[in-house]
Design a protein around this motif. Structure first.
Motif, PDB file in Angstrom:
ATOM      1  N   TYR A  34      42.222  24.781   5.964  1.00  0.00           N
ATOM      2  CA  TYR A  34      42.198  26.166   5.516  1.00  0.00           C
ATOM      3  C   TYR A  34      42.196  27.108   6.719  1.00  0.00           C
ATOM      4  O   TYR A  34      41.471  26.875   7.692  1.00  0.00           O
ATOM      5  N   CYS A  35      42.968  28.168   6.638  1.00  0.00           N
ATOM      6  CA  CYS A  35      42.849  29.211   7.631  1.00  0.00           C
ATOM      7  C   CYS A  35      41.937  30.304   7.079  1.00  0.00           C
ATOM      8  O   CYS A  35      41.839  30.489   5.861  1.00  0.00           O
ATOM      9  N   ALA A  36      41.278  30.980   7.985  1.00  0.00           N
ATOM     10  CA  ALA A  36      40.333  32.017   7.610  1.00  0.00           C
ATOM     11  C   ALA A  36      40.442  33.180   8.577  1.00  0.00           C
ATOM     12  O   ALA A  36      40.846  32.998   9.730  1.00  0.00           O
ATOM     13  N   ALA A  37      40.075  34.347   8.104  1.00  0.00           N
ATOM     14  CA  ALA A  37      40.176  35.547   8.939  1.00  0.00           C
ATOM     15  C   ALA A  37      39.029  36.489   8.628  1.00  0.00           C
ATOM     16  O   ALA A  37      38.531  36.553   7.494  1.00  0.00           O
ATOM     17  N   ASP A  38      38.649  37.214   9.632  1.00  0.00           N
ATOM     18  CA  ASP A  38      37.652  38.265   9.434  1.00  0.00           C
ATOM     19  C   ASP A  38      37.691  39.214  10.618  1.00  0.00           C
ATOM     20  O   ASP A  38      37.918  38.788  11.749  1.00  0.00           O
ATOM     21  N   ARG A  39      37.420  40.458  10.363  1.00  0.00           N
ATOM     22  CA  ARG A  39      37.425  41.446  11.435  1.00  0.00           C
ATOM     23  C   ARG A  39      36.051  41.615  12.059  1.00  0.00           C
ATOM     24  O   ARG A  39      35.939  42.101  13.181  1.00  0.00           O
ATOM     25  N   ALA A  40      35.016  41.217  11.343  1.00  0.00           N
ATOM     26  CA  ALA A  40      33.663  41.538  11.784  1.00  0.00           C
ATOM     27  C   ALA A  40      32.903  40.363  12.381  1.00  0.00           C
ATOM     28  O   ALA A  40      31.827  40.554  12.929  1.00  0.00           O
ATOM     29  N   VAL A  41      33.470  39.160  12.281  1.00  0.00           N
ATOM     30  CA  VAL A  41      32.703  38.004  12.749  1.00  0.00           C
ATOM     31  C   VAL A  41      32.493  38.089  14.261  1.00  0.00           C
ATOM     32  O   VAL A  41      33.394  38.460  15.009  1.00  0.00           O
ATOM     33  N   ILE A  42      31.290  37.750  14.692  1.00  0.00           N
ATOM     34  CA  ILE A  42      30.972  37.782  16.118  1.00  0.00           C
ATOM     35  C   ILE A  42      31.107  36.387  16.693  1.00  0.00           C
ATOM     36  O   ILE A  42      31.083  35.392  15.971  1.00  0.00           O
ATOM     37  N   SER A  43      31.208  36.312  17.989  1.00  0.00           N
ATOM     38  CA  SER A  43      31.544  35.047  18.640  1.00  0.00           C
ATOM     39  C   SER A  43      30.533  33.940  18.343  1.00  0.00           C
ATOM     40  O   SER A  43      30.908  32.777  18.208  1.00  0.00           O
ATOM     41  N   ARG A  99      40.001  37.896  18.551  1.00  0.00           N
ATOM     42  CA  ARG A  99      40.958  38.991  18.432  1.00  0.00           C
ATOM     43  C   ARG A  99      41.824  39.036  19.678  1.00  0.00           C
ATOM     44  O   ARG A  99      41.333  38.874  20.789  1.00  0.00           O
ATOM     45  N   ASN A 100      43.100  39.225  19.459  1.00  0.00           N
ATOM     46  CA  ASN A 100      44.068  39.268  20.553  1.00  0.00           C
ATOM     47  C   ASN A 100      44.111  37.966  21.362  1.00  0.00           C
ATOM     48  O   ASN A 100      44.562  37.958  22.505  1.00  0.00           O
ATOM     49  N   ALA A 101      43.603  36.896  20.773  1.00  0.00           N
ATOM     50  CA  ALA A 101      43.691  35.551  21.369  1.00  0.00           C
ATOM     51  C   ALA A 101      43.043  35.468  22.737  1.00  0.00           C
ATOM     52  O   ALA A 101      43.414  34.623  23.557  1.00  0.00           O
ATOM     53  N   GLY A 102      42.045  36.328  23.008  1.00  0.00           N
ATOM     54  CA  GLY A 102      41.405  36.297  24.307  1.00  0.00           C
ATOM     55  C   GLY A 102      40.526  35.081  24.530  1.00  0.00           C
ATOM     56  O   GLY A 102      40.246  34.706  25.674  1.00  0.00           O
ATOM     57  N   ASN A 103      40.102  34.449  23.435  1.00  0.00           N
ATOM     58  CA  ASN A 103      39.196  33.313  23.563  1.00  0.00           C
ATOM     59  C   ASN A 103      39.465  32.343  22.430  1.00  0.00           C
ATOM     60  O   ASN A 103      39.723  32.759  21.296  1.00  0.00           O
ATOM     61  N   THR A 104      39.418  31.070  22.727  1.00  0.00           N
ATOM     62  CA  THR A 104      39.573  30.049  21.691  1.00  0.00           C
ATOM     63  C   THR A 104      38.437  29.039  21.826  1.00  0.00           C
ATOM     64  O   THR A 104      37.976  28.754  22.931  1.00  0.00           O
ATOM     65  N   ILE A 105      37.991  28.521  20.685  1.00  0.00           N
ATOM     66  CA  ILE A 105      36.971  27.482  20.692  1.00  0.00           C
ATOM     67  C   ILE A 105      37.379  26.392  19.715  1.00  0.00           C
ATOM     68  O   ILE A 105      38.145  26.642  18.775  1.00  0.00           O
ATOM     69  N   ALA A 162      40.664  31.569  12.226  1.00  0.00           N
ATOM     70  CA  ALA A 162      40.060  30.250  12.388  1.00  0.00           C
ATOM     71  C   ALA A 162      40.698  29.248  11.435  1.00  0.00           C
ATOM     72  O   ALA A 162      41.325  29.620  10.444  1.00  0.00           O
ATOM     73  N   TRP A 163      40.513  27.994  11.775  1.00  0.00           N
ATOM     74  CA  TRP A 163      40.898  26.881  10.905  1.00  0.00           C
ATOM     75  C   TRP A 163      39.646  26.067  10.586  1.00  0.00           C
ATOM     76  O   TRP A 163      38.830  25.785  11.479  1.00  0.00           O
ATOM     77  N   ALA A 177      34.234  19.710  18.670  1.00  0.00           N
ATOM     78  CA  ALA A 177      34.277  18.621  19.645  1.00  0.00           C
ATOM     79  C   ALA A 177      35.233  17.512  19.213  1.00  0.00           C
ATOM     80  O   ALA A 177      35.878  16.869  20.042  1.00  0.00           O
ATOM     81  N   SER A 178      35.343  17.306  17.905  1.00  0.00           N
ATOM     82  CA  SER A 178      36.155  16.208  17.397  1.00  0.00           C
ATOM     83  C   SER A 178      37.653  16.424  17.582  1.00  0.00           C
ATOM     84  O   SER A 178      38.429  15.472  17.486  1.00  0.00           O
ATOM     85  N   VAL A 179      38.065  17.673  17.837  1.00  0.00           N
ATOM     86  CA  VAL A 179      39.494  17.940  17.973  1.00  0.00           C
ATOM     87  C   VAL A 179      39.859  18.480  19.348  1.00  0.00           C
ATOM     88  O   VAL A 179      41.051  18.612  19.663  1.00  0.00           O
ATOM     89  N   LYS A 180      38.875  18.787  20.156  1.00  0.00           N
ATOM     90  CA  LYS A 180      39.143  19.376  21.464  1.00  0.00           C
ATOM     91  C   LYS A 180      40.003  18.428  22.299  1.00  0.00           C
ATOM     92  O   LYS A 180      39.735  17.236  22.376  1.00  0.00           O
ATOM     93  N   GLY A 181      41.028  18.998  22.897  1.00  0.00           N
ATOM     94  CA  GLY A 181      41.956  18.203  23.689  1.00  0.00           C
ATOM     95  C   GLY A 181      43.118  17.663  22.883  1.00  0.00           C
ATOM     96  O   GLY A 181      44.116  17.214  23.466  1.00  0.00           O
ATOM     97  N   ARG A 182      43.021  17.702  21.563  1.00  0.00           N
ATOM     98  CA  ARG A 182      44.108  17.229  20.708  1.00  0.00           C
ATOM     99  C   ARG A 182      44.746  18.369  19.910  1.00  0.00           C
ATOM    100  O   ARG A 182      45.945  18.324  19.635  1.00  0.00           O
ATOM    101  N   PHE A 183      43.940  19.339  19.519  1.00  0.00           N
ATOM    102  CA  PHE A 183      44.420  20.459  18.707  1.00  0.00           C
ATOM    103  C   PHE A 183      44.460  21.721  19.566  1.00  0.00           C
ATOM    104  O   PHE A 183      43.633  21.914  20.446  1.00  0.00           O
ATOM    105  N   THR A 184      45.414  22.582  19.239  1.00  0.00           N
ATOM    106  CA  THR A 184      45.525  23.865  19.923  1.00  0.00           C
ATOM    107  C   THR A 184      45.758  24.969  18.901  1.00  0.00           C
ATOM    108  O   THR A 184      46.697  24.875  18.095  1.00  0.00           O
ATOM    109  N   ILE A 185      44.931  25.987  18.955  1.00  0.00           N
ATOM    110  CA  ILE A 185      45.119  27.158  18.108  1.00  0.00           C
ATOM    111  C   ILE A 185      45.816  28.235  18.920  1.00  0.00           C
ATOM    112  O   ILE A 185      45.502  28.453  20.090  1.00  0.00           O
TER     113      ILE A 185
END
Length: 125
Positions: free
Chosen positions: A94-103, A52-58, A34-35, A61-69
């Motif tokens: 900041y970038c962030a990572a976690d293995r356990a975070v749920i959607s 995980r594995n880029a199956g879903n991105t969210i 995440a960012w 609202a303030s950046v949707k349509g302008r930013f892409t992860i």
């Protein structure tokens, strides 16, 4: 996992930047990435997340349509392509990572255990 963010800088309004965040370890694909950003005097806010594995991105609202992860597993890197930047996008990112975070918690900063050092994005008007 250790995260190293880069790519920030000074850009004029309407311009673009691409941030990168490279992680250590061989299990990069098992992490939600995440960012977040924090502007001066403001609280940290969610920007975007990639499952995980880029199956879903969210996106916020303030950046949707302008930013892409996006993420490149071969390089252990997640990117944030930022287009049509405005002065309101000025912040430390900041970038962030976690293995356990749920959607349902992707947008919550305290759900992530690993953080990069931040990279400053300044958008001039």
């Amino acid at each position: 996992v250790q995260l190293q963010a880069s790519g920030g800088g000074l850009v004029q309004a309407g311009g673009s930047l691409r941030l990168s965040c490279t992680g250590s370890g061989r299990t990069f694909s098992t992490y939600v990435m995440a960012w977040f950003r924090q502007a001066a005097g403001k609280e940290r806010e969610f920007v975007a997340a990639s499952s995980r594995n880029a199956g879903n991105t969210i996106y916020a609202a303030s950046v949707k349509g302008r930013f892409t992860i996006s993420r490149d597993g071969t390089k252990n890197t997640v990117y944030l392509q930022m287009n049509d930047l405005t002065p309101e996008d000025t912040a430390v990112y900041y970038c962030a990572a976690d293995r356990a975070v749920i959607s349902s918690s992707y947008r919550q900063g305290d759900a992530y255990d690993y953080w990069g050092q931040g990279t400053l994005v300044t958008v001039s008007s």
